[in-house]
Design a protein around this motif. Structure first.
Motif, mmCIF file in Angstrom:
data_model
loop_
_atom_site.group_PDB
_atom_site.id
_atom_site.type_symbol
_atom_site.label_atom_id
_atom_site.label_comp_id
_atom_site.label_asym_id
_atom_site.label_seq_id
_atom_site.Cartn_x
_atom_site.Cartn_y
_atom_site.Cartn_z
ATOM 1 N N ARG A 23 0.814 -1.219 0.000
ATOM 2 C CA ARG A 23 0.000 0.000 0.000
ATOM 3 C C ARG A 23 0.846 1.268 0.000
ATOM 4 O O ARG A 23 0.659 2.153 -0.836
ATOM 5 C CB ARG A 23 -0.962 -0.015 1.184
ATOM 6 N N ALA A 24 1.783 1.381 0.912
ATOM 7 C CA ALA A 24 2.612 2.588 0.990
ATOM 8 C C ALA A 24 3.483 2.734 -0.253
ATOM 9 O O ALA A 24 3.658 3.839 -0.775
ATOM 10 C CB ALA A 24 3.467 2.564 2.247
ATOM 11 N N ALA A 27 1.301 3.974 -3.080
ATOM 12 C CA ALA A 27 0.823 5.338 -2.839
ATOM 13 C C ALA A 27 1.864 6.392 -3.196
ATOM 14 O O ALA A 27 1.518 7.547 -3.422
ATOM 15 C CB ALA A 27 0.392 5.495 -1.388
ATOM 16 N N ASP A 32 -3.728 6.384 -3.634
ATOM 17 C CA ASP A 32 -4.009 5.322 -2.663
ATOM 18 C C ASP A 32 -5.445 4.819 -2.851
ATOM 19 O O ASP A 32 -6.344 5.589 -3.167
ATOM 20 C CB ASP A 32 -3.831 5.864 -1.246
ATOM 21 N N ARG A 33 -5.642 3.534 -2.647
ATOM 22 C CA ARG A 33 -6.970 2.934 -2.782
ATOM 23 C C ARG A 33 -7.918 3.373 -1.667
ATOM 24 O O ARG A 33 -9.127 3.254 -1.810
ATOM 25 C CB ARG A 33 -6.860 1.419 -2.822
#
Length: 163
Positions: A23-24, A27, A32-33
């Motif tokens: 994720r990071a 991003a 980001d989702r």
């Protein structure tokens, strides 16, 4: 080298692990989702499978020998022989040719298995890795765009000509 597989229901746990672990990392170069994506992941996965059943989208996962997802390569908005290509590769697999190999394989599938003749793609100017993958796999820049307020480029790949 990881293998490209059409997304299935049983990929859900590995896809969720992949998205959480990266994720990071993602991003830093793409929007980001958001927390809602993770909170409602099961519903989202079922929705993707239903969308794939319509033939308008073809979602793929890149799976390593242990069964872990190390990438995603999607063909969306499939219509009239064309689709938009999108991909994301795990941080631990980045910089080793995995993205290039996966995009090449997806282009081959698009042409042979799915009968497509062109693919479109977009990326931001501050993502040189993605621009390099697209260039190595035969995509040609067709113009400037803005992606989420950031400058970017639009690309096109004619699948009827060799890359």
């Amino acid at each position: 080298m990881p293998r490209l597989e059409l997304l299935r229901f049983d990929h859900a746990p590995a896809v969720l692990d992949f998205e959480r672990e990266n994720r990071a990392y993602f991003a830093a170069s793409v929007p980001d989702r958001g927390d809602e994506y993770f909170a409602h992941f099961d519903e989202r996965h079922h929705a993707l499978m239903a969308e794939q059943d319509t033939g308008l989208c073809l979602f793929h996962v890149l799976v390593d020998g242990s069964g872990a997802v190390v990438g995603r390569v999607n063909l969306v908005d499939v219509a009239e022989g064309s689709a938009e290509l999108g991909y994301r590769i795990a941080e631990k697999a980045a910089g080793r040719g995995v993205a290039t190999a996966a995009v090449r394989e997806a282009c081959g599938l698009a042409a042979t298995a799915y009968g497509l003749t062109t693919l479109r793609a977009v990326t931001t100017l501050d993502n040189p890795g993605s621009r390099a993958v697209l260039a190595r796999t035969g995509f040609v820049s067709t113009g400037e765009i803005r992606l989420d307020g950031r400058p970017g480029l639009r690309f096109l790949r004619d699948l009827r000509t060799p890359a």
